[in-house]
Design a protein around this motif. Structure first.
Motif, mmCIF file in Angstrom:
data_model
loop_
_atom_site.group_PDB
_atom_site.id
_atom_site.type_symbol
_atom_site.label_atom_id
_atom_site.label_comp_id
_atom_site.label_asym_id
_atom_site.label_seq_id
_atom_site.Cartn_x
_atom_site.Cartn_y
_atom_site.Cartn_z
ATOM 1 N N PRO A 208 -4.077 5.589 1.880
ATOM 2 C CA PRO A 208 -3.145 4.807 1.062
ATOM 3 C C PRO A 208 -2.409 3.760 1.887
ATOM 4 O O PRO A 208 -2.158 3.956 3.072
ATOM 5 N N THR A 209 -2.059 2.661 1.246
ATOM 6 C CA THR A 209 -1.538 1.507 1.973
ATOM 7 C C THR A 209 -0.206 1.794 2.663
ATOM 8 O O THR A 209 0.011 1.361 3.794
ATOM 9 N N GLU A 210 0.680 2.539 2.004
ATOM 10 C CA GLU A 210 1.987 2.816 2.622
ATOM 11 C C GLU A 210 1.825 3.622 3.900
ATOM 12 O O GLU A 210 2.493 3.382 4.900
ATOM 13 N N GLU A 211 0.912 4.571 3.861
ATOM 14 C CA GLU A 211 0.665 5.394 5.049
ATOM 15 C C GLU A 211 0.048 4.561 6.166
ATOM 16 O O GLU A 211 0.396 4.712 7.345
ATOM 17 N N ALA A 212 -0.847 3.657 5.793
ATOM 18 C CA ALA A 212 -1.483 2.789 6.791
ATOM 19 C C ALA A 212 -0.451 1.904 7.473
ATOM 20 O O ALA A 212 -0.460 1.738 8.699
ATOM 21 N N LEU A 213 0.461 1.338 6.698
ATOM 22 C CA LEU A 213 1.504 0.488 7.270
ATOM 23 C C LEU A 213 2.441 1.302 8.161
ATOM 24 O O LEU A 213 2.854 0.845 9.237
ATOM 25 N N GLN A 214 2.753 2.516 7.739
ATOM 26 C CA GLN A 214 3.666 3.367 8.505
ATOM 27 C C GLN A 214 3.066 3.752 9.855
ATOM 28 O O GLN A 214 3.770 3.839 10.867
ATOM 29 N N HIS A 215 1.757 3.960 9.882
ATOM 30 C CA HIS A 215 1.097 4.412 11.103
ATOM 31 C C HIS A 215 0.454 3.271 11.902
ATOM 32 O O HIS A 215 -0.305 3.526 12.838
ATOM 33 N N GLY A 216 0.751 2.047 11.519
ATOM 34 C CA GLY A 216 0.261 0.921 12.294
ATOM 35 C C GLY A 216 -1.196 0.595 12.086
ATOM 36 O O GLY A 216 -1.789 -0.133 12.896
ATOM 37 N N GLN A 217 -1.799 1.116 11.025
ATOM 38 C CA GLN A 217 -3.205 0.825 10.723
ATOM 39 C C GLN A 217 -3.252 -0.436 9.871
ATOM 40 O O GLN A 217 -3.583 -0.421 8.695
ATOM 41 N N CYS A 218 -2.887 -1.557 10.508
ATOM 42 C CA CYS A 218 -2.701 -2.796 9.771
ATOM 43 C C CYS A 218 -2.942 -3.995 10.679
ATOM 44 O O CYS A 218 -2.995 -3.873 11.898
ATOM 45 N N MET A 219 -3.097 -5.155 10.048
ATOM 46 C CA MET A 219 -3.141 -6.420 10.772
ATOM 47 C C MET A 219 -1.720 -6.945 10.897
ATOM 48 O O MET A 219 -0.944 -6.874 9.941
ATOM 49 N N LEU A 220 -1.384 -7.473 12.053
ATOM 50 C CA LEU A 220 -0.068 -8.077 12.234
ATOM 51 C C LEU A 220 -0.002 -9.423 11.522
ATOM 52 O O LEU A 220 -1.029 -10.007 11.148
ATOM 53 N N GLU A 221 1.208 -9.927 11.341
ATOM 54 C CA GLU A 221 1.381 -11.240 10.720
ATOM 55 C C GLU A 221 0.654 -12.310 11.535
ATOM 56 O O GLU A 221 0.652 -12.272 12.773
ATOM 57 N N PRO A 222 0.030 -13.301 10.868
ATOM 58 C CA PRO A 222 -0.722 -14.334 11.580
ATOM 59 C C PRO A 222 0.090 -15.050 12.654
ATOM 60 O O PRO A 222 -0.417 -15.337 13.730
ATOM 61 N N LYS A 223 1.373 -15.311 12.389
ATOM 62 C CA LYS A 223 2.178 -16.055 13.362
ATOM 63 C C LYS A 223 2.396 -15.244 14.635
ATOM 64 O O LYS A 223 2.477 -15.815 15.733
ATOM 65 N N ILE A 224 2.483 -13.909 14.514
ATOM 66 C CA ILE A 224 2.650 -13.067 15.697
ATOM 67 C C ILE A 224 1.378 -13.073 16.524
ATOM 68 O O ILE A 224 1.418 -13.215 17.758
ATOM 69 N N GLU A 225 0.233 -12.931 15.866
ATOM 70 C CA GLU A 225 -1.043 -12.954 16.586
ATOM 71 C C GLU A 225 -1.228 -14.285 17.314
ATOM 72 O O GLU A 225 -1.684 -14.324 18.461
ATOM 73 N N ALA A 226 -0.862 -15.371 16.647
ATOM 74 C CA ALA A 226 -0.999 -16.697 17.255
ATOM 75 C C ALA A 226 -0.088 -16.863 18.458
ATOM 76 O O ALA A 226 -0.484 -17.408 19.501
ATOM 77 N N PRO B 156 -6.668 -11.231 -1.221
ATOM 78 C CA PRO B 156 -5.680 -12.213 -1.685
ATOM 79 C C PRO B 156 -4.501 -12.386 -0.729
ATOM 80 O O PRO B 156 -3.768 -13.375 -0.825
ATOM 81 N N LEU B 157 -4.296 -11.439 0.187
ATOM 82 C CA LEU B 157 -3.187 -11.507 1.146
ATOM 83 C C LEU B 157 -3.635 -12.007 2.515
ATOM 84 O O LEU B 157 -2.841 -12.013 3.459
ATOM 85 N N ALA B 158 -4.887 -12.432 2.633
ATOM 86 C CA ALA B 158 -5.473 -12.724 3.943
ATOM 87 C C ALA B 158 -4.645 -13.703 4.768
ATOM 88 O O ALA B 158 -4.579 -13.579 5.992
ATOM 89 N N PHE B 159 -4.028 -14.677 4.132
ATOM 90 C CA PHE B 159 -3.301 -15.718 4.864
ATOM 91 C C PHE B 159 -1.789 -15.622 4.663
ATOM 92 O O PHE B 159 -1.058 -16.543 5.020
ATOM 93 N N ALA B 160 -1.329 -14.515 4.106
ATOM 94 C CA ALA B 160 0.102 -14.346 3.835
ATOM 95 C C ALA B 160 0.850 -13.976 5.112
ATOM 96 O O ALA B 160 0.287 -13.415 6.049
ATOM 97 N N ASP B 161 2.138 -14.266 5.121
ATOM 98 C CA ASP B 161 3.002 -13.998 6.270
ATOM 99 C C ASP B 161 3.516 -12.560 6.204
ATOM 100 O O ASP B 161 4.713 -12.306 6.033
ATOM 101 N N LEU B 162 2.601 -11.603 6.341
ATOM 102 C CA LEU B 162 2.968 -10.192 6.295
ATOM 103 C C LEU B 162 1.875 -9.347 6.938
ATOM 104 O O LEU B 162 0.788 -9.821 7.221
ATOM 105 N N ARG B 163 2.209 -8.078 7.188
ATOM 106 C CA ARG B 163 1.209 -7.138 7.690
ATOM 107 C C ARG B 163 0.279 -6.736 6.552
ATOM 108 O O ARG B 163 0.716 -6.564 5.419
ATOM 109 N N ILE B 164 -0.992 -6.531 6.894
ATOM 110 C CA ILE B 164 -1.979 -6.162 5.890
ATOM 111 C C ILE B 164 -2.513 -4.769 6.197
ATOM 112 O O ILE B 164 -3.066 -4.541 7.277
#
Length: 229
Positions: A61-79, A48-56
């Motif tokens: 656990p999700t908080e740990e993944a975000l803290q350690h960079g195990q995430c997708m960057l925001e679409p606008k940054i990748e672009a 549900p967050l696939a196209f949202a303007d945030l890291r995924i």
């Protein structure tokens, strides 16, 4: 949240509302974002967050993944990264930080060959599976420490650090071809600089810092002190 029952509509909205409004105007980049199905590179629980303007987050656990960079960057940054690199169809590209494979997939639409390095074995398998399912054959995912680059396989036309560093190691810059470009988010929170370094000679480089961003840290890169006396 995104209505994933109509991903094509959500993708069009993402491009219109996030990408184009962030100074991304290159038609080839827009074409890549239209062609590569971002939702197929997102974990099922996060679709549900696939196209949202945030890291995924990509792992639990999700908080740990975000803290350690195990995430997708925001679409606008990748672009914006893709646009700044100005890739050519003959380019050989090295990416550090494969994540889910999405950025490598975008790079692969513009370049001849992409090698992407990832330390986390779960993400290595995720990226390989996602790229294979997407039918992308010019990307190779390797489990490796990207802080060292791939000295034996360069030089590269472009190197992409899909995360932030305090500084760019000279060893990575030396793996660029003359005329090659390296992109990295450089600096410290709360504000980092998008840094594009072009190799202009055997030991000469030019650097531009065209925009601001914040990105999670890549592992194993040098972390010098922020304080100077």
């Amino acid at each position: 949240m995104t209505d994933i029952s109509n991903p094509d509509f959500a993708r069009i909205n993402m491009i219109k509302q996030q990408i184009r409004t962030w100074s991304v105007t290159d038609d080839d980049v827009i074409g890549a974002l239209s062609a590569v199905r971002r939702e197929d590179f997102v974990p099922p629980a996060e679709k549900p967050l696939a196209f949202a303007d945030l890291r995924i987050p990509l792992l639990q656990p999700t908080e740990e993944a975000l803290q350690h960079g195990q995430c997708m960057l925001e679409p606008k940054i990748e672009a914006r990264i893709l646009q700044d690199l100005q890739l050519k169809p003959s380019d050989k590209v090295l990416e550090v930080g494969a994540g889910s494979g999405y950025m490598a997939a975008l790079l692969a639409t513009r370049a001849q060959r992409v090698i992407t390095l990832e330390l986390n074995p779960q993400l290595v398998e995720m990226a390989r599976a996602n790229l294979q399912k997407a039918g992308i054959t010019n990307v190779e995912v390797r489990k490796a420490d990207g802080a060292k680059g791939l000295a034996g396989e360069g030089p590269f036309d472009a190197i992409v650090l899909s995360g932030s560093v305090a500084e760019v190691p000279a060893a990575l810059l030396s793996q660029l071809k003359i005329g090659g470009r390296l992109f990295a988010a450089v600096g410290f929170e709360p504000m980092m600089r998008a840094t594009l370094i072009t190799r202009t000679g055997e030991s000469t480089y030019t650097t531009t810092e065209p925009w601001d961003l914040v990105a999670p840290r890549l592992a194993n890169f040098p972390e010098p002190s922020r304080f100077h006396f």
